[in-house]
Design a protein around this motif. Structure first.
Motif, PDB file in Angstrom:
ATOM      1  N   ALA A  96       0.764  -1.229  -0.152  1.00 14.35           N
ATOM      2  CA  ALA A  96       0.130  -0.037  -0.234  1.00 14.35           C
ATOM      3  C   ALA A  96       0.776   1.198  -0.123  1.00 14.35           C
ATOM      4  CB  ALA A  96      -0.858   0.016   1.089  1.00 14.35           C
ATOM      5  N   GLY A  97       1.857   1.163   0.796  1.00 14.91           N
ATOM      6  CA  GLY A  97       2.763   2.430   0.713  1.00 14.91           C
ATOM      7  C   GLY A  97       3.589   2.713  -0.409  1.00 14.91           C
ATOM      8  N   LEU A 108      -8.162  -2.710   2.255  1.00 15.52           N
ATOM      9  CA  LEU A 108      -9.429  -3.525   1.830  1.00 15.52           C
ATOM     10  C   LEU A 108      -8.337  -4.984   1.300  1.00 15.52           C
ATOM     11  CD1 LEU A 108     -11.550  -1.275  -0.069  1.00 15.52           C
ATOM     12  CD2 LEU A 108     -11.721  -1.772   2.171  1.00 15.52           C
ATOM     13  N   LEU A 109      -8.374  -5.993   2.072  1.00 15.34           N
ATOM     14  CA  LEU A 109      -7.629  -7.102   1.974  1.00 15.34           C
ATOM     15  C   LEU A 109      -8.689  -8.122   1.324  1.00 15.34           C
ATOM     16  CD1 LEU A 109      -5.854  -5.651   4.221  1.00 15.34           C
ATOM     17  CD2 LEU A 109      -5.365  -7.684   5.157  1.00 15.34           C
ATOM     18  N   VAL A 110      -8.236  -8.609   0.071  1.00 17.53           N
ATOM     19  CA  VAL A 110      -9.113  -9.132  -0.838  1.00 17.53           C
ATOM     20  C   VAL A 110      -8.354 -10.508  -1.009  1.00 17.53           C
ATOM     21  CG1 VAL A 110     -10.477  -9.742  -3.039  1.00 17.53           C
ATOM     22  CG2 VAL A 110     -10.589  -7.377  -1.842  1.00 17.53           C
ATOM     23  N   PRO A 111      -8.652 -11.722  -0.330  1.00 17.62           N
ATOM     24  CA  PRO A 111      -7.943 -12.741  -0.611  1.00 17.62           C
ATOM     25  C   PRO A 111      -8.184 -13.588  -2.040  1.00 17.62           C
ATOM     26  CG  PRO A 111      -9.605 -13.478   1.030  1.00 17.62           C
ATOM     27  CD  PRO A 111      -9.693 -11.814   0.675  1.00 17.62           C
ATOM     28  N   ALA A 192     -15.151   5.405  -0.416  1.00 14.90           N
ATOM     29  CA  ALA A 192     -14.915   6.041   0.791  1.00 14.90           C
ATOM     30  C   ALA A 192     -13.435   6.161   0.951  1.00 14.90           C
ATOM     31  CB  ALA A 192     -15.600   5.067   1.917  1.00 14.90           C
ATOM     32  N   GLY A 193     -12.719   5.872  -0.164  1.00 12.03           N
ATOM     33  CA  GLY A 193     -11.079   6.060  -0.046  1.00 12.03           C
ATOM     34  C   GLY A 193     -10.515   4.870   0.325  1.00 12.03           C
ATOM     35  N   GLY A 194     -10.984   3.712   0.453  1.00 16.12           N
ATOM     36  CA  GLY A 194     -10.327   2.090   0.660  1.00 16.12           C
ATOM     37  C   GLY A 194      -9.484   2.177  -0.650  1.00 16.12           C
ATOM     38  N   ARG A 195      -8.374   1.225  -0.284  1.00 15.60           N
ATOM     39  CA  ARG A 195      -7.262   0.717  -1.132  1.00 15.60           C
ATOM     40  C   ARG A 195      -7.342  -0.617  -1.002  1.00 15.60           C
ATOM     41  NH1 ARG A 195      -4.326   0.463  -4.964  1.00 15.60           N
ATOM     42  NH2 ARG A 195      -2.248   1.453  -5.352  1.00 15.60           N
ATOM     43  N   VAL A 196      -7.516  -1.225  -2.249  1.00 16.70           N
ATOM     44  CA  VAL A 196      -7.776  -2.642  -2.550  1.00 16.70           C
ATOM     45  C   VAL A 196      -6.299  -3.258  -2.541  1.00 16.70           C
ATOM     46  CG1 VAL A 196      -8.460  -4.680  -4.120  1.00 16.70           C
ATOM     47  CG2 VAL A 196     -10.132  -2.723  -3.752  1.00 16.70           C
ATOM     48  N   VAL A 197      -6.037  -4.299  -1.566  1.00 14.52           N
ATOM     49  CA  VAL A 197      -4.772  -5.012  -1.685  1.00 14.52           C
ATOM     50  C   VAL A 197      -5.118  -6.570  -1.732  1.00 14.52           C
ATOM     51  CG1 VAL A 197      -2.671  -5.585  -0.462  1.00 14.52           C
ATOM     52  CG2 VAL A 197      -3.662  -3.261  -0.258  1.00 14.52           C
ATOM     53  N   PRO A 271      -5.598  -2.343  -8.067  1.00 16.76           N
ATOM     54  CA  PRO A 271      -5.228  -2.878  -6.885  1.00 16.76           C
ATOM     55  C   PRO A 271      -3.794  -2.977  -6.569  1.00 16.76           C
ATOM     56  CG  PRO A 271      -6.779  -4.054  -8.043  1.00 16.76           C
ATOM     57  CD  PRO A 271      -6.340  -3.107  -8.907  1.00 16.76           C
ATOM     58  N   ALA A 272      -3.155  -3.121  -5.351  1.00 16.47           N
ATOM     59  CA  ALA A 272      -1.905  -3.519  -5.074  1.00 16.47           C
ATOM     60  C   ALA A 272      -2.115  -4.984  -4.693  1.00 16.47           C
ATOM     61  CB  ALA A 272      -1.220  -2.749  -3.799  1.00 16.47           C
ATOM     62  N   ALA A 273      -0.949  -5.513  -4.328  1.00 14.14           N
ATOM     63  CA  ALA A 273      -0.874  -6.920  -3.948  1.00 14.14           C
ATOM     64  C   ALA A 273       0.129  -7.447  -3.046  1.00 14.14           C
ATOM     65  CB  ALA A 273      -0.917  -7.996  -5.414  1.00 14.14           C
TER      66      ALA A 273
END
Length: 300
Positions: A96-97, A108-111, A192-197, A271-273
């Motif tokens: 994320a950084g 937002l952690l998406v497995p 809402a500003g969430g970041r998908v990882v 998304p990041a991962a």
């Protein structure tokens, strides 16, 4: 007291390190250092599949780390979810950084999902279990984090073991989708500003993460198009994106669901991962590439 209880438990219910087999400890200091000692780093497989997000890994998939993942995944060593989840939390923070999602932005952690057949055979979903631990660790450090298990397999896939990079890409192409209602949850969280990882336990060729990124991005685009939203319509996203063009929301190139200039373009970020481990060669390729690699706490 904690150490004493571990000694007593070891006499009654003998345990050994999941990485090296050292007795009376679920994770010895040496294997723990292999897992987290070097800190998360950016990794790139070769060849790198199209659509692969920026990926950070906690450790190379070798030695004690490989044994730990196999013990957790295949032999049901569930207590290892704690240290593995902690390592994943570090990789999530770095991922994320590395793309500017710092400060108060929610993660937002998406497995990446396991097949139903694998879950039944193992008795648990190892990636989801580790991701749940990672989200909890992040929250305890003051970082807003949620687990959103919204991906599922939409068709059967062949066993990936033994397949090459191109075969894995073909095997997984179009195999994942966002669950019914999952697109709405993702859309609300991102606006809402969430970041998908995207999170997984292991990356080898990157095919699974590339397919997961495609499915998540398509779902977000469909949500945006369905709601008739335009780029920049959400104040929350505009504030979260910042002025730096590098970190502004953008669409995956060639995404059919949101053509350039369409209603969904620019609404959300790629998304990041993050993964617990990656093949050692993906670390070596990254070290030999031009430029530095941003990691938690500095550059490597």
């Amino acid at each position: 007291m904690r150490g004493w209880w571990r000694e007593v438990a070891g006499l009654v219910l003998p345990v050994s390190c999941g990485g090296c087999g050292r007795p009376r400890t679920a994770l010895c200091p040496s294997c723990e250092d292999e897992l987290t000692g070097s800190g998360p780093r950016r990794v790139r497989p070769s060849p790198e599949p199209a659509g692969l997000p920026v990926v950070y890994a906690a450790a190379p998939y070798e030695g004690g780390v490989r044994a730990l993942l196999l013990a957790h995944k295949e032999r049901g060593a569930l207590p290892l979810a704690g240290p593995l989840g902690s390592a994943l939390a570090g990789a999530v923070t770095a991922a994320a950084g590395g793309l500017g999602a710092t400060g108060g932005r929610s993660l937002l952690l998406v497995p990446v999902p396991s097949s139903r057949r694998s879950v039944r055979a193992r008795g648990h979903d190892p990636t989801r279990r580790a991701a749940l631990v990672a989200a909890g660790r992040l929250r305890r450090t003051g970082r807003a984090a949620r687990l959103l298990p919204v991906l599922r397999q939409r068709r059967a896939v062949a066993d990936q073991s033994g397949l090459g990079a191109r075969e894995r890409l073909a095997n997984l192409a179009g195999a994942l989708e966002v669950t019914t209602g999952g697109g709405r949850l993702l859309g609300e969280a991102v606006r809402a500003g969430g970041r998908v990882v995207l999170v997984d336990d292991l990356m080898t060729t990157g095919a699974s993460l590339a397919e997961a990124a495609r499915a998540v991005t398509a779902a977000l685009a469909a949500q945006a198009a369905g709601e008739g939203m335009r780029a920049g319509e959400s104040e929350g996203m505009a504030e979260a994106s910042g002025a730096d063009a590098v970190h502004r929301p953008f669409m995956f190139p060639g995404l059919a669901d949101a053509p350039k200039g369409g209603a969904a373009e620019g609404l959300f970020e790629r998304p990041a991962a993050a993964v617990i481990a990656s093949s050692p060669s993906s670390f070596e390729i990254n070290r030999n590439s031009p430029g530095s690699c941003i990691v938690a706490g500095g550059e490597r």
